[in-house]
Design a protein around this motif. Structure first.
Motif, mmCIF file in Angstrom:
data_model
loop_
_atom_site.group_PDB
_atom_site.id
_atom_site.type_symbol
_atom_site.label_atom_id
_atom_site.label_comp_id
_atom_site.label_asym_id
_atom_site.label_seq_id
_atom_site.Cartn_x
_atom_site.Cartn_y
_atom_site.Cartn_z
ATOM 1 N N PHE A 438 0.837 -1.205 0.000
ATOM 2 C CA PHE A 438 0.000 0.000 0.000
ATOM 3 C C PHE A 438 0.872 1.254 0.000
ATOM 4 O O PHE A 438 0.533 2.263 -0.642
ATOM 5 C CB PHE A 438 -0.939 0.009 1.205
ATOM 6 C CG PHE A 438 -2.239 -0.700 0.968
ATOM 7 C CD1 PHE A 438 -3.358 -0.003 0.552
ATOM 8 C CD2 PHE A 438 -2.335 -2.074 1.143
ATOM 9 C CE1 PHE A 438 -4.555 -0.651 0.320
ATOM 10 C CE2 PHE A 438 -3.533 -2.738 0.913
ATOM 11 C CZ PHE A 438 -4.653 -2.028 0.498
ATOM 12 N N SER A 439 1.998 1.203 0.705
ATOM 13 C CA SER A 439 2.905 2.344 0.756
ATOM 14 C C SER A 439 3.512 2.606 -0.624
ATOM 15 O O SER A 439 3.647 3.756 -1.053
ATOM 16 C CB SER A 439 4.017 2.081 1.775
ATOM 17 O OG SER A 439 4.960 3.118 1.773
ATOM 18 N N ILE A 440 3.869 1.544 -1.324
ATOM 19 C CA ILE A 440 4.448 1.690 -2.665
ATOM 20 C C ILE A 440 3.408 2.249 -3.637
ATOM 21 O O ILE A 440 3.710 3.111 -4.463
ATOM 22 C CB ILE A 440 4.982 0.329 -3.168
ATOM 23 C CG1 ILE A 440 6.188 -0.096 -2.332
ATOM 24 C CG2 ILE A 440 5.339 0.398 -4.650
ATOM 25 C CD1 ILE A 440 6.655 -1.516 -2.626
ATOM 26 N N ALA A 441 2.168 1.763 -3.520
ATOM 27 C CA ALA A 441 1.120 2.179 -4.456
ATOM 28 C C ALA A 441 0.766 3.650 -4.313
ATOM 29 O O ALA A 441 0.440 4.318 -5.307
ATOM 30 C CB ALA A 441 -0.135 1.330 -4.242
ATOM 31 N N GLN A 442 0.828 4.162 -3.091
ATOM 32 C CA GLN A 442 0.510 5.577 -2.814
ATOM 33 C C GLN A 442 -0.830 5.985 -3.462
ATOM 34 O O GLN A 442 -0.905 6.961 -4.216
ATOM 35 C CB GLN A 442 1.637 6.490 -3.316
ATOM 36 C CG GLN A 442 2.935 6.311 -2.566
ATOM 37 C CD GLN A 442 4.003 7.310 -2.985
ATOM 38 O OE1 GLN A 442 4.077 7.700 -4.151
ATOM 39 N NE2 GLN A 442 4.828 7.740 -2.044
ATOM 40 N N LEU A 443 -1.854 5.240 -3.135
ATOM 41 C CA LEU A 443 -3.173 5.509 -3.699
ATOM 42 C C LEU A 443 -3.781 6.760 -3.078
ATOM 43 O O LEU A 443 -3.607 7.022 -1.887
ATOM 44 C CB LEU A 443 -4.104 4.319 -3.440
ATOM 45 C CG LEU A 443 -3.720 2.985 -4.078
ATOM 46 C CD1 LEU A 443 -4.708 1.904 -3.663
ATOM 47 C CD2 LEU A 443 -3.664 3.099 -5.594
ATOM 48 N N PRO A 444 -4.503 7.529 -3.863
ATOM 49 C CA PRO A 444 -5.204 8.682 -3.283
ATOM 50 C C PRO A 444 -6.257 8.207 -2.290
ATOM 51 O O PRO A 444 -6.724 7.052 -2.357
ATOM 52 C CB PRO A 444 -5.833 9.361 -4.503
ATOM 53 C CG PRO A 444 -5.870 8.318 -5.567
ATOM 54 C CD PRO A 444 -4.719 7.412 -5.318
ATOM 55 N N ALA A 445 -6.642 9.085 -1.392
ATOM 56 C CA ALA A 445 -7.549 8.704 -0.299
ATOM 57 C C ALA A 445 -8.854 8.112 -0.803
ATOM 58 O O ALA A 445 -9.372 7.142 -0.247
ATOM 59 C CB ALA A 445 -7.828 9.926 0.584
ATOM 60 N N ILE A 446 -9.389 8.679 -1.891
ATOM 61 C CA ILE A 446 -10.686 8.218 -2.386
ATOM 62 C C ILE A 446 -10.596 6.792 -2.928
ATOM 63 O O ILE A 446 -11.495 5.981 -2.731
ATOM 64 C CB ILE A 446 -11.233 9.181 -3.476
ATOM 65 C CG1 ILE A 446 -12.696 8.907 -3.740
ATOM 66 C CG2 ILE A 446 -10.413 9.117 -4.738
ATOM 67 C CD1 ILE A 446 -13.608 9.336 -2.637
ATOM 68 N N THR A 447 -9.480 6.470 -3.585
ATOM 69 C CA THR A 447 -9.296 5.116 -4.116
ATOM 70 C C THR A 447 -9.049 4.139 -2.971
ATOM 71 O O THR A 447 -9.559 3.010 -2.975
ATOM 72 C CB THR A 447 -8.121 5.082 -5.103
ATOM 73 O OG1 THR A 447 -8.321 6.075 -6.100
ATOM 74 C CG2 THR A 447 -8.011 3.717 -5.773
#
Length: 655
Positions: A438-447
């Motif tokens: 999850f840290s690598i992906a750095q997804l925006p909060a909404i996603t």
């Protein structure tokens, strides 16, 4: 019988049993009036030419201001609501100036006494009333083997923590009532099954059985086949993978990669080359397009090859020999340019060019977003084996995950889908490894919220020791063995995964789905629906289906093409996927059995993620139907399937 076609049965019931019979009895042209509900039901099933051929001169919208035609008969095809019946009554409120002459009133579903009492009090209307019938059409016949109830918020009602028991009861009642009209259309009185332990589906199965029993008891003329069908109820949480895995067949990819990027509903605008230059045209992705129907479940790589071969075939015809004059074979673009100069090929070329563009645009997006690596890894995670058939190893999978999640070309939504598939299939992964991904992906909060809300469907992004893996994804040794075999024989590494639903359907057709795991509401008598019982009594409507339900462009009646045995109807609450729909067509062809897939709606990945985001909101996602204001319509002006209405639908009148 030849391949059954739900959509053709619906068209026959609407065009011939309702409209043609009424116009013939009226001895002249008639006006057809539709309300919002029935407009969406009829819009992509019917074309204006179909209506004109059966005596309809004008199609009107009930909700809009209309011009009076006091000398013409009218067919009202409307929903049984107070709002719609009040508008009909208003058309005859002035006895001296009626809107129409004789009246033929058809409801698309059961009308209760409250609705009926509204028009009984209007004497000017009653004096003109010649027909009053209920039509079994409270569902959308989107394809020959598919239907939708267009209940876009069913996923919210099923899984939101803010959904109330009253909301759920209302949804289950609505589904049950609509499915009764489907079974009435198909002359089916099915045996009902559901998965043990799924309380909502058990409640729905029993509720439907009760409503179906009531319908049969109240309709003495209803004739159903003694070799009764099976209706299986499934909910979306029984397979969370299918809405997430990237499909590589034509229909699924168009609805995934072009959704919102030119594709709106079931129509898409595309540039077309003509003799006068480039113009924008609209493609309607429905069964009025035989080429779409033929290619929609084909692997995307084969679609462009198929179209190119057809263009080459055109060029080799007598009229196209001039294209070869330069002594070498032209490429697809050269063929298209040359064929445009030949009038006899223009219509065919237009359709081929349309799909060549769509397939090319889809592949362009797939390549641009670097989804090949994503798709290949998803397939390995879902099947438990890699493309060579070897069992996947977690360290290798984690390394591949990290590389893909770092790729800036891959959209956040696709990274989210990949992460969810990893969590579902690799339930034993340590919490530290999950956090790292999850840290690598750095997804925006909404996603990220969409992923976190999958907990309401039994998928937990964080490791929770007290909660077991609710997906039941743990693959058996037999499933791993089958996946390994398929990996070594499959032409495409990105086309190895099969939805859970396909396995359940296959077992039902082969009569070996465990009755403990999938119990019946009412168990069939011993010997019923025996797989060796090949002869079945055929109802009148089944004979009609045999006549009108064959494949487009095919009239073969050879035994290898004949469909036999009892029907299977599968209904997915919370949304079905296009991979599941593709599986239905595959089973229909391999087993020569009628299988029909229905759902509260058909899920597109983008809409699925958006639905997950709002599960914790006080109200579900608002779905705005596309319904433009329509003035008077005449056959020469417009076709129903060209109006931007909601997707296609079905109809069936009570015998």
């Amino acid at each position: 019988m030849s391949e059954p076609n739900l959509r053709a049965v619906v068209q026959h019931n609407l065009l011939d049993k309702m409209i043609k019979q009424t116009s013939q009895a009226s001895h002249g042209w008639v006006v057809l009036v539709l309300d919002d509900t029935t407009t969406t039901l009829a819009s992509s099933v019917l074309r204006m030419t179909d209506l004109t051929e059966r005596g309809v001169s004008i199609v009107e919208r009930l909700e809009l201001a209309r011009q009076p035609f006091p000398e013409m008969a009218v067919i009202y095809f409307i929903s049984p609501t107070i709002a719609s019946i009040e508008k009909v009554v208003a058309d005859f409120s002035n006895a001296e100036k009626p809107m129409y002459n004789t009246v033929h009133l058809f409801f698309n579903a059961h009308a209760d006494n409250t609705v009926l009492s509204k028009f009984k009090s209007c004497q000017p209307l009653l004096k003109r009333l010649r027909t009053l019938k209920e039509v079994n059409l409270d569902f959308h016949a989107t394809e020959r083997a598919a239907f939708s109830l267009n209940l876009q918020n069913a996923l919210y009602t099923l899984y939101s923590p803010l959904s109330t028991p009253a909301m759920l009861d209302s949804l289950l009642n609505e589904i049950s009532a609509k499915l009764v009209t489907l079974c009435a259309t198909l002359d089916e009185y099915p045996y009902v099954r559901y998965k043990a332990g799924q309380n909502k589906m058990e409640a729905l199965a029993k509720l439907f059985q009760s409503k179906m029993n009531e319908y049969v008891a109240a309709n003495a003329s209803f004739t159903y086949c003694p070799n009764r069908s099976t209706l299986l109820f499934v909910e979306r949480a029984q397979d969370q993978l299918s809405p997430l895995v990237h499909e590589v067949t034509y229909q699924a990819m168009v609805y995934d990669l072009l959704d919102g990027a030119g594709l709106e509903g079931d129509s898409i605008n595309y540039p077309a080359e003509t003799q006068s230059g480039t113009v924008t045209k609209q493609a309607l992705l429905n069964e009025n397009d035989p080429l779409w129907s033929e290619l929609r479940h084909t692997h995307i790589a084969e679609v462009t090859t198929n179209i190119g071969n057809r263009m080459a075939s055109l060029s080799s015809s007598n009229a196209g020999t001039s294209l070869q004059s330069k002594g070498k074979s032209p490429d697809v673009s050269q063929l298209a340019a040359a064929l445009r100069e030949l009038p006899e090929f223009r219509d065919t070329l237009s359709k081929l060019s349309q799909h060549l563009y769509l397939a090319g645009k889809t592949l362009e997006e797939y390549t641009k977003q670097n989804l090949l690596g994503v798709s290949t890894l998803e397939q390995s995670l879902a099947t438990g084996v890699d493309e060579s058939g070897k069992k996947i190893k977690l360290p290798k999978v984690q390394k591949d995950m990290e590389d893909l999640l770092r790729d800036p070309k891959i959209p956040n939504s696709d990274k989210a889908r990949l992460l969810a598939i990893f969590i579902i299939t690799q339930d034993s992964t340590k919490e530290a490894e999950r956090k790292k991904l999850f840290s690598i992906a750095q997804l925006p909060a909404i996603t990220d919220k969409a992923l976190q809300n999958m907990k309401y469907m039994g998928v937990f992004m964080q490791k929770i020791s007290v909660v077991s893996n609710a997906t039941g994804h743990n693959l058996t040794s037999e499933e791993i063995k089958d996946a390994a075999k398929k990996a070594t024989t499959s032409e495409y590494a990105t086309a190895r995964y099969e939805p859970k639903l396909k396995g359940w359907m296959d077992k039902i057709l082969k009569k070996n789905l465990d009755t403990t795991e999938f119990p019946y509401v009412i168990t069939p008598p011993p010997g019923t629906n025996s797989p060796t019982n090949k002869k079945e009594p055929t109802s009148l409507r089944k004979k009609i289906t045999a006549k009108i339900g064959g494949k487009s462009g095919s009239d073969s009646s050879s035994s290898k093409d004949m469909f036999t045995g009892d029907k299977l109807i599968v209904f997915v609450v919370g949304g079905a996927t296009y991979s599941e729909l593709r599986s239905v067509y595959e089973l229909r062809q391999s087993e020569k059995r009628e299988v029909v897939l229905g759902s509260t709606s058909f899920l597109r990945p983008k809409a699925f993620l958006e639905s997950l985001i709002v599960l914790e909101e006080s109200t579900p996602l608002t779905i705005k139907p596309t319904q433009p204001e329509m003035a008077l319509i005449h056959p020469s002006d417009i076709k129903l399937d060209e109006a931007k209405l909601n997707s296609s639908k079905s109809i069936s009148s009570q015998s």
